[in-house]
Design a protein around this motif. Structure first.
Motif, PDB file in Angstrom:
ATOM      1  N   GLN A   1      53.312  19.636 -19.381  1.00 36.81           N
ATOM      2  CA  GLN A   1      53.312  19.034 -20.715  1.00 36.81           C
ATOM      3  C   GLN A   1      52.569  17.697 -20.645  1.00 36.81           C
ATOM      4  O   GLN A   1      53.131  16.617 -20.817  1.00 36.81           O
TER       5      GLN A   1
ATOM      6  N   ASP B   1      50.151  16.085 -22.409  1.00 34.34           N
ATOM      7  CA  ASP B   1      50.006  15.168 -23.546  1.00 34.34           C
ATOM      8  C   ASP B   1      51.291  14.387 -23.798  1.00 34.34           C
ATOM      9  O   ASP B   1      51.247  13.175 -24.042  1.00 34.34           O
ATOM     10  N   ASP B   2      52.415  15.085 -23.769  1.00 39.87           N
ATOM     11  CA  ASP B   2      53.696  14.397 -23.990  1.00 39.87           C
ATOM     12  C   ASP B   2      53.947  13.353 -22.906  1.00 39.87           C
ATOM     13  O   ASP B   2      54.415  12.238 -23.184  1.00 39.87           O
TER      14      ASP B   2
ATOM     15  N   ILE C   1      51.698  11.778 -21.005  1.00 37.98           N
ATOM     16  CA  ILE C   1      50.758  10.661 -21.128  1.00 37.98           C
ATOM     17  C   ILE C   1      51.136   9.750 -22.282  1.00 37.98           C
ATOM     18  O   ILE C   1      51.051   8.518 -22.180  1.00 37.98           O
ATOM     19  N   ASN C   2      51.570  10.330 -23.397  1.00 36.15           N
ATOM     20  CA  ASN C   2      52.002   9.502 -24.532  1.00 36.15           C
ATOM     21  C   ASN C   2      53.161   8.599 -24.141  1.00 36.15           C
ATOM     22  O   ASN C   2      53.227   7.437 -24.563  1.00 36.15           O
TER      23      ASN C   2
ATOM     24  N   ARG D   1      43.009  20.432 -19.188  1.00 38.81           N
ATOM     25  CA  ARG D   1      44.084  19.864 -20.011  1.00 38.81           C
ATOM     26  C   ARG D   1      44.640  18.585 -19.400  1.00 38.81           C
ATOM     27  O   ARG D   1      44.904  17.608 -20.097  1.00 38.81           O
ATOM     28  N   SER D   2      44.819  18.602 -18.087  1.00 33.40           N
ATOM     29  CA  SER D   2      45.381  17.420 -17.432  1.00 33.40           C
ATOM     30  C   SER D   2      44.411  16.246 -17.483  1.00 33.40           C
ATOM     31  O   SER D   2      44.819  15.107 -17.717  1.00 33.40           O
TER      32      SER D   2
ATOM     33  N   ASP E   1      41.943  15.865 -19.720  1.00 33.48           N
ATOM     34  CA  ASP E   1      41.851  15.432 -21.122  1.00 33.48           C
ATOM     35  C   ASP E   1      42.968  14.447 -21.453  1.00 33.48           C
ATOM     36  O   ASP E   1      42.742  13.437 -22.138  1.00 33.48           O
ATOM     37  N   ALA E   2      44.153  14.748 -20.971  1.00 41.44           N
ATOM     38  CA  ALA E   2      45.280  13.841 -21.198  1.00 41.44           C
ATOM     39  C   ALA E   2      45.054  12.515 -20.474  1.00 41.44           C
ATOM     40  O   ALA E   2      45.366  11.442 -20.998  1.00 41.44           O
TER      41      ALA E   2
ATOM     42  N   GLN F   1      42.751  10.321 -22.411  1.00 38.76           N
ATOM     43  CA  GLN F   1      43.475   9.677 -23.510  1.00 38.76           C
ATOM     44  C   GLN F   1      44.168   8.420 -23.013  1.00 38.76           C
ATOM     45  O   GLN F   1      44.120   7.359 -23.662  1.00 38.76           O
ATOM     46  N   TYR F   2      44.800   8.529 -21.875  1.00 43.98           N
ATOM     47  CA  TYR F   2      45.503   7.376 -21.298  1.00 43.98           C
ATOM     48  C   TYR F   2      44.521   6.275 -20.901  1.00 43.98           C
ATOM     49  O   TYR F   2      44.713   5.096 -21.230  1.00 43.98           O
TER      50      TYR F   2
END
Length: 387
Positions: A26, A28-29, A31-32, A145-146, A148-149, A152-153
């Motif tokens: 998970q 994105d969650d 990293i947020n 996916r990892s 990309d997250a 974002q960070y």
């Protein structure tokens, strides 16, 4: 772990929860949460393979301890370059989340939390043995996916760290004035605090900037190398030693020269340009890149200009003079004395060789130089003539 207040305790528990989300894919969650909690970027980067995180990379069975949880007594996954695992079965994920939620209940004593945390780590380990659907995120889709997250960070942190540094009048152009990231032990980097950026010292902010920019460069190298050029043009805190070998291996020389220039490593950039010139046969293609680079250097780099111009003079005197005399615009006495001596020596060398055409060409340049500038010492030139 001792807590000075309830907020720190909650931050610690939420960080462990975010790590568990990362374990379960998970990204994105997770990293947020890392962003919201102002977590140390060295620890976030440690969740990624060595080719992205470099020496900060930590094997998965050490993730929980790294974030302050109990030490895992069993191997979570095999230790290899890309060892980041995920459990994809929904009911298993739900059971792990439920157990973790129980372990982070605000009313639960710290000792109970640690015991629950140990049970959580054990559950992850035991489920690995029972299930056959655990897969490495080295698979292309999961890597994307990892990463990309991670972008974002990193982009979030990069913007906010830059703002915090600007508030204390520190810019990437000053990066060469600070100790290199490679000079700091990983233990010291992991020990950087998890606090809002405005509360960090300038030294800590610089470390954050170095960690973030280096990870950003390396992640682009791994997954988006075609887009790296745009990033290299920007001023950054990236650690050159972490990326130059990879750029060399991929023959991304233009990007490497941009990085060197941004770090004021002009000698390295000019040496690389000279090496690349050996592959060219056309004289313009051979010399123009180095001449163009030299033109952009200010008067404070006069010694570097003189040193790096020698091979250009030896290769094509006409182009060298065109740059140094007609376009450089340098006004220092030392620079013009050097040019006058160079013109004289070249004239005398041509005379000794019996090369009348070259002697006349260089002598004419010497006379033009003397007639059009007063930024040299005549007595010194006459002294050389008398010798």
């Amino acid at each position: 772990m001792a807590y000075s207040n309830e907020d720190q305790r909650r931050t610690h528990i939420r960080a462990l929860h975010a790590v568990s989300q990362f374990c379960l894919g998970q990204f994105d969650d997770a990293i947020n949460s890392f962003i919201e909690l102002d977590l140390n970027p060295a620890k976030v980067g440690a969740l990624y393979p060595e080719r992205i995180a470099g020496r900060l990379s930590v094997p998965p069975d050490d993730w929980i301890p790294l974030f302050g949880g109990p030490v895992n007594q069993q191997s979570l996954t095999p230790k290899n370059d890309d060892a980041m695992s995920t459990k994809s079965q929904n009911d298993s994920n739900e059971s792990k989340e439920k157990l973790l939620e129980q372990s982070v209940s605000p009313a639960m004593p710290v000792k109970a939390t640690v015991r629950r945390g140990a049970a959580f780590v054990a559950l992850l380990s035991s489920s690995k043995d029972k299930d056959d659907d655990i897969v490495s995120i080295s698979g292309k889709e999961k890597v994307n996916r990892s990463v990309d997250a991670l972008w974002q960070y990193l982009t979030d942190r990069r913007l906010k760290v830059a703002g915090a540094l600007a508030a204390v009048h520190i810019a990437p152009a000053q990066s060469h004035q600070w100790p290199f990231l490679s000079e700091t032990l990983t233990e010291e980097l992991f020990a950087l605090p998890n606090i809002p950026l405005p509360l960090l010292t300038p030294e800590q902010l610089v470390r954050f900037a170095q960690i973030v920019d280096t990870a950003l460069f390396k992640s682009y190298l791994v997954t988006q190398p075609a887009l790296l050029g745009a990033l290299c043009i920007l001023a950054s805190w990236c650690e050159v030693s972490e990326i130059e070998e990879e750029l060399w291996a991929r023959e991304k020389f233009a990007e490497l020269i941009y990085v060197y220039r941004g770090k004021k490593m002009h000698a390295k950039a000019l040496n690389l340009l000279q090496q690349l010139s050996e592959k060219e046969t056309d004289m313009r293609d051979k010399l123009d890149p180095s001449i163009s680079y030299l033109r952009k250097l200010g008067p404070e780099y006069i010694n570097q200009v003189l040193e790096s111009s020698r091979w250009i003079f030896e290769t094509d005197r006409h182009m060298a003079f065109e740059y140094l005399i007609d376009e450089k615009g340098e006004e220092s006495l030392a620079f013009h004395d050097w040019l006058a001596e160079l013109c004289l020596n070249m004239t005398l060398s041509a005379r000794k060789r019996g090369d009348k055409a070259k002697e006349l060409e260089v002598y004419s340049r010497l006379l033009h130089f003397i007639d059009t500038t007063d930024h040299y010492c005549p007595d010194r030139l006459y002294g050389l003539l008398s010798e």
